[in-house]
Design a protein around this motif. Structure first.
Motif, PDB file in Angstrom:
ATOM      1  N   ASN A  27       0.864  -1.189   0.000  1.00 38.38           N
ATOM      2  CA  ASN A  27       0.000   0.000   0.000  1.00 38.38           C
ATOM      3  C   ASN A  27       0.899   1.237   0.000  1.00 38.38           C
ATOM      4  OD1 ASN A  27      -1.721   2.131   0.527  1.00 38.38           O
ATOM      5  ND2 ASN A  27      -2.939   1.021   2.046  1.00 38.38           N
ATOM      6  N   LYS A  29       0.597   4.411  -0.575  1.00 39.44           N
ATOM      7  CA  LYS A  29       0.180   5.632   0.109  1.00 39.44           C
ATOM      8  C   LYS A  29       0.430   5.544   1.612  1.00 39.44           C
ATOM      9  CE  LYS A  29      -3.652   8.939   0.204  1.00 39.44           C
ATOM     10  NZ  LYS A  29      -5.034   9.223  -0.227  1.00 39.44           N
ATOM     11  N   GLU A  30       0.027   4.425   2.196  1.00 40.66           N
ATOM     12  CA  GLU A  30       0.225   4.214   3.632  1.00 40.66           C
ATOM     13  C   GLU A  30       1.713   4.096   3.958  1.00 40.66           C
ATOM     14  OE1 GLU A  30      -0.634   3.565   7.686  1.00 40.66           O
ATOM     15  OE2 GLU A  30      -1.770   4.436   6.029  1.00 40.66           O
TER      16      GLU A  30
END
Length: 358
Positions: A27, A29-30
């Motif tokens: 992920n 973005k995270e």
């Protein structure tokens, strides 16, 4: 203080594990968010570990002194204790500064707006001097300067000039420049040699992302016109210049630096967002000001944050009572001594306010 630092170190170690986890890395973005948080803690954690090592070494030396040591060895240990004690105090001070609340805008690029205040043509010439000063300062720091708009006078001054500065932590340094700058000198047009006092106002606005401020397109009036040069002479045969009016606030931004109407519109929107963000921040904090106007004042001669006195070759920073007698170098962009002193003064004030907590 130690409790907070231990908590931050534990959090840092947890993040170190997380950002190496393939599941989280999937992920993006995270993962990027966690990496940023981890990076922000790194300097403080490394400093804290250095502090703990100095404390451990200090305690070990003190224990050693309890033994029956030879005179020469004892003197060496005592000298090391002195050095470690000084180092420990220095590291503790640095950690206190690192624990101070951070300005969320410090990492951002800025828009700088310079406007001639009291003094007519002389004030406009002084505005041009300030533009050169900030441009030279940016060059010293390998920052990039981009013009946005300018209203130039026939004799080379500026009634108003807006430009952008891009680089590493630009706002953290230049935010202190907002306010009224006063100049005292004999103008070239003054035949009697009389010293005149003029002013220019400076506003430093952080570049704003879309997430920082929202603008309703229905609140905007966008006009296009032909860019003009000195004295209104046309320098562009197409309507490429853009003027944006924010109807609810009356804020007006124009940009004519680019040949492309689209690029001028993009730049003007960025400036408008920064002005609206600055106004919003000012309304939220009574310590800053009620609105943007109070950030720079009216331009009256009695208001000033700094005075540039040509006859005496001095610069006086009124907020901290600092005077330097090297005006020429200062106007050539060598302004770090004043900015560093302002940063130190602000840190001292924050530490005083957080005294019991730290």
């Amino acid at each position: 203080m130690l409790e907070r630092l231990n908590f931050i170190e534990n959090k840092y170690e947890e993040l170190s594990i997380k950002i190496s986890d393939p599941t989280i890395m999937a992920n993006q973005k995270e993962w990027q968010k966690l990496c940023k948080e981890h990076s922000d803690m790194e300097e403080m954690v490394n400093k804290f570990r250095e502090f703990k090592k100095a404390e451990e070494d200090l305690e070990a030396d003190k224990e050693m002194l309890k033994d029956d040591l030879e005179r020469e060895l004892k003197e060496m240990v005592q000298e090391e204790i002195k050095e470690l004690s000084v180092k420990r105090e220095e590291l503790e001070q640095e950690l206190k500064i690192l624990l101070l609340p951070k300005d969320p805008n410090d990492e951002k690029n800025v828009f700088i707006e310079i406007r001639a205040g009291a003094g007519g043509d002389e004030a406009a010439l002084f505005a041009a001097n300030l533009l050169r000063m900030y441009t030279r300062y940016a060059e010293r720091h390998n920052w990039k300067v981009e013009s946005v708009s300018a209203n130039e006078t026939d004799i080379g001054g500026f009634k108003e000039v807006v430009f952008m500065v891009r680089g590493d932590k630009v706002y953290s340094k230049l935010k202190y420049e907002s306010g009224v700058h006063r100049v005292q000198r004999v103008p070239d047009t003054e035949s009697s040699g009389r010293i005149h006092t003029s002013t220019a106002t400076v506003a430093v606005l952080p570049e704003v992302e879309d997430v920082d401020v929202e603008i309703n397109s229905n609140d905007l009036r966008i006009d296009v016109f032909r860019a003009s040069g000195h004295g209104g002479q046309c320098v562009n045969t197409t309507d490429s210049a853009v003027r944006i009016t924010h109807l609810p606030t009356g804020l007006v931004v124009s940009c004519q630096d680019e040949k492309s109407q689209l690029k001028n519109k993009e730049k003007a929107m960025k400036v408008l967002k920064s002005r609206l963000y600055d106004r919003l921040q000012a309304e939220r904090s009574a310590n800053i000001a009620e609105d943007r106007k109070s950030q720079v004042g009216t331009g009256d001669r009695s208001e000033r944050i700094r005075t540039y006195n040509y006859p005496q070759g001095r610069v006086t920073e009124h907020r901290i009572g600092l005077t330097l007698y090297r005006l020429e170098a200062f106007l050539d962009g060598d302004i770090d001594e004043v900015l560093d002193a302002l940063i130190t003064a602000e840190q001292a004030e924050k530490m005083k306010n957080l005294g019991s907590e730290l």
